[in-house]
Design a protein around this motif. Structure first.
Motif, PDB file in Angstrom:
ATOM      1  N   LEU A  30       0.801  -1.220   0.000  1.00  0.00           N
ATOM      2  CA  LEU A  30       0.000   0.000   0.000  1.00  0.00           C
ATOM      3  C   LEU A  30       0.841   1.281   0.000  1.00  0.00           C
ATOM      4  N   ASN A  31       2.147   1.133   0.009  1.00  0.00           N
ATOM      5  CA  ASN A  31       2.993   2.302   0.204  1.00  0.00           C
ATOM      6  C   ASN A  31       3.976   2.546  -0.929  1.00  0.00           C
ATOM      7  N   THR A  32       4.276   3.819  -1.161  1.00  0.00           N
ATOM      8  CA  THR A  32       5.356   4.208  -2.067  1.00  0.00           C
ATOM      9  C   THR A  32       6.692   3.957  -1.382  1.00  0.00           C
ATOM     10  N   MET A  33       7.600   3.367  -2.126  1.00  0.00           N
ATOM     11  CA  MET A  33       8.935   3.090  -1.616  1.00  0.00           C
ATOM     12  C   MET A  33       9.958   3.774  -2.526  1.00  0.00           C
ATOM     13  N   ASP A  34      11.114   4.090  -1.952  1.00  0.00           N
ATOM     14  CA  ASP A  34      12.143   4.822  -2.680  1.00  0.00           C
ATOM     15  C   ASP A  34      13.529   4.224  -2.455  1.00  0.00           C
ATOM     16  N   TRP A  35      14.407   4.513  -3.405  1.00  0.00           N
ATOM     17  CA  TRP A  35      15.836   4.321  -3.224  1.00  0.00           C
ATOM     18  C   TRP A  35      16.488   5.696  -3.225  1.00  0.00           C
ATOM     19  N   TYR A  36      17.317   5.949  -2.247  1.00  0.00           N
ATOM     20  CA  TYR A  36      18.137   7.142  -2.176  1.00  0.00           C
ATOM     21  C   TYR A  36      19.605   6.709  -2.230  1.00  0.00           C
ATOM     22  N   ARG A  37      20.471   7.667  -2.497  1.00  0.00           N
ATOM     23  CA  ARG A  37      21.898   7.397  -2.401  1.00  0.00           C
ATOM     24  C   ARG A  37      22.615   8.633  -1.869  1.00  0.00           C
ATOM     25  N   GLN A  38      23.759   8.366  -1.246  1.00  0.00           N
ATOM     26  CA  GLN A  38      24.576   9.453  -0.732  1.00  0.00           C
ATOM     27  C   GLN A  38      26.031   9.167  -1.038  1.00  0.00           C
ATOM     28  N   ALA A  39      26.607  10.037  -1.854  1.00  0.00           N
ATOM     29  CA  ALA A  39      28.023   9.927  -2.192  1.00  0.00           C
ATOM     30  C   ALA A  39      28.836  10.723  -1.176  1.00  0.00           C
ATOM     31  N   ARG A  44      22.259  13.498   0.403  1.00  0.00           N
ATOM     32  CA  ARG A  44      21.497  12.322  -0.011  1.00  0.00           C
ATOM     33  C   ARG A  44      20.508  12.742  -1.093  1.00  0.00           C
ATOM     34  N   GLU A  45      20.400  11.936  -2.153  1.00  0.00           N
ATOM     35  CA  GLU A  45      19.502  12.266  -3.248  1.00  0.00           C
ATOM     36  C   GLU A  45      18.566  11.105  -3.561  1.00  0.00           C
ATOM     37  N   LEU A  46      17.366  11.471  -3.987  1.00  0.00           N
ATOM     38  CA  LEU A  46      16.381  10.488  -4.396  1.00  0.00           C
ATOM     39  C   LEU A  46      16.768   9.935  -5.765  1.00  0.00           C
ATOM     40  N   VAL A  47      16.849   8.625  -5.857  1.00  0.00           N
ATOM     41  CA  VAL A  47      17.251   7.965  -7.102  1.00  0.00           C
ATOM     42  C   VAL A  47      16.027   7.458  -7.866  1.00  0.00           C
ATOM     43  N   ALA A  48      15.131   6.768  -7.184  1.00  0.00           N
ATOM     44  CA  ALA A  48      13.980   6.173  -7.844  1.00  0.00           C
ATOM     45  C   ALA A  48      12.880   5.923  -6.830  1.00  0.00           C
ATOM     46  N   GLY A  53       0.789   1.431  -6.848  1.00  0.00           N
ATOM     47  CA  GLY A  53       0.250   0.942  -8.112  1.00  0.00           C
ATOM     48  C   GLY A  53       1.304   0.527  -9.117  1.00  0.00           C
ATOM     49  N   GLY A  54       2.574   0.725  -8.741  1.00  0.00           N
ATOM     50  CA  GLY A  54       3.657   0.309  -9.624  1.00  0.00           C
ATOM     51  C   GLY A  54       4.210   1.402 -10.533  1.00  0.00           C
ATOM     52  N   SER A  55       3.718   2.617 -10.394  1.00  0.00           N
ATOM     53  CA  SER A  55       4.281   3.711 -11.185  1.00  0.00           C
ATOM     54  C   SER A  55       5.667   4.046 -10.662  1.00  0.00           C
ATOM     55  N   THR A  56       6.553   4.404 -11.590  1.00  0.00           N
ATOM     56  CA  THR A  56       7.947   4.640 -11.223  1.00  0.00           C
ATOM     57  C   THR A  56       8.418   6.020 -11.663  1.00  0.00           C
ATOM     58  N   GLU A  57       9.387   6.533 -10.936  1.00  0.00           N
ATOM     59  CA  GLU A  57      10.042   7.782 -11.293  1.00  0.00           C
ATOM     60  C   GLU A  57      11.532   7.635 -10.999  1.00  0.00           C
ATOM     61  N   TYR A  58      12.326   8.362 -11.783  1.00  0.00           N
ATOM     62  CA  TYR A  58      13.782   8.271 -11.664  1.00  0.00           C
ATOM     63  C   TYR A  58      14.406   9.662 -11.743  1.00  0.00           C
ATOM     64  N   VAL A  59      15.510   9.821 -11.061  1.00  0.00           N
ATOM     65  CA  VAL A  59      16.304  11.017 -11.262  1.00  0.00           C
ATOM     66  C   VAL A  59      16.903  10.941 -12.665  1.00  0.00           C
ATOM     67  N   LYS A  63      18.064   7.531 -15.536  1.00  0.00           N
ATOM     68  CA  LYS A  63      17.018   7.101 -16.470  1.00  0.00           C
ATOM     69  C   LYS A  63      17.622   6.289 -17.611  1.00  0.00           C
ATOM     70  N   GLY A  64      16.987   5.165 -17.903  1.00  0.00           N
ATOM     71  CA  GLY A  64      17.476   4.295 -18.963  1.00  0.00           C
ATOM     72  C   GLY A  64      18.535   3.313 -18.510  1.00  0.00           C
ATOM     73  N   ARG A  65      19.038   3.478 -17.289  1.00  0.00           N
ATOM     74  CA  ARG A  65      20.069   2.571 -16.770  1.00  0.00           C
ATOM     75  C   ARG A  65      19.589   1.795 -15.545  1.00  0.00           C
ATOM     76  N   PHE A  66      18.785   2.422 -14.708  1.00  0.00           N
ATOM     77  CA  PHE A  66      18.299   1.789 -13.481  1.00  0.00           C
ATOM     78  C   PHE A  66      16.822   1.458 -13.624  1.00  0.00           C
ATOM     79  N   THR A  67      16.412   0.380 -12.980  1.00  0.00           N
ATOM     80  CA  THR A  67      15.008  -0.012 -12.959  1.00  0.00           C
ATOM     81  C   THR A  67      14.611  -0.383 -11.530  1.00  0.00           C
ATOM     82  N   ILE A  68      13.595   0.296 -11.028  1.00  0.00           N
ATOM     83  CA  ILE A  68      13.057  -0.015  -9.705  1.00  0.00           C
ATOM     84  C   ILE A  68      11.860  -0.946  -9.879  1.00  0.00           C
ATOM     85  N   SER A  69      11.753  -1.905  -8.977  1.00  0.00           N
ATOM     86  CA  SER A  69      10.635  -2.844  -9.037  1.00  0.00           C
ATOM     87  C   SER A  69      10.345  -3.342  -7.624  1.00  0.00           C
ATOM     88  N   LYS A  70       9.250  -4.087  -7.500  1.00  0.00           N
ATOM     89  CA  LYS A  70       8.914  -4.623  -6.177  1.00  0.00           C
ATOM     90  C   LYS A  70       8.170  -5.934  -6.325  1.00  0.00           C
TER      91      LYS A  70
END
Length: 113
Positions: A30-39, A44-48, A53-59, A63-70
């Motif tokens: 039921l929840n939106t989940m995220d991946w962040y990263r910190q160099a 720290r930045e939001l990655v994906a 519902g399965g909709s995805t967003e990417y920094v 884009k075109g290299r990473f794929t988030i899924s669950k």
């Protein structure tokens, strides 16, 4: 709530890694989940993100290299990272916002050029 990230490691530029986040203590599907990263030395930045519902967003930089899924049946979130670059080197965190921010412990990704 517990979030446990894994799957990081050392990889050469152009290589791939798959991160996994095991979640518990809340209704995962039921929840939106995220991946962040910190160099090092950076914020720290939001990655994906992936919604319930399965909709995805990417920094833009991934884009075109990473794929988030669950996998709702297994309460797991994934980040498939292909064509890795040195600038992808960071600690990657899974994140949930459920009345407050929850963070996993982070997994180190190091890309050698």
């Amino acid at each position: 709530v517990q979030l446990q990230a894994s799957g990081g490691g050392l990889v050469q530029a152009g290589g791939s890694l798959r991160l996994s986040c095991a979640a518990s203590g809340f209704i995962f599907r039921l929840n939106t989940m995220d991946w962040y990263r910190q160099a090092p030395g950076k914020q720290r930045e939001l990655v994906a993100s992936i919604t319930s519902g399965g909709s995805t967003e990417y920094v833009d930089s991934v884009k075109g290299r990473f794929t988030i899924s669950k996998d709702n049946a297994k309460n797991r979130m994934f980040l498939q990272m292909n064509s890795l670059r040195a600038e992808d080197t960071a600690v990657y965190y899974c994140h949930l916002n459920l009345y407050r921010d929850y963070w996993g412990q982070g997994t180190q990704v190091t890309v050698s050029s």
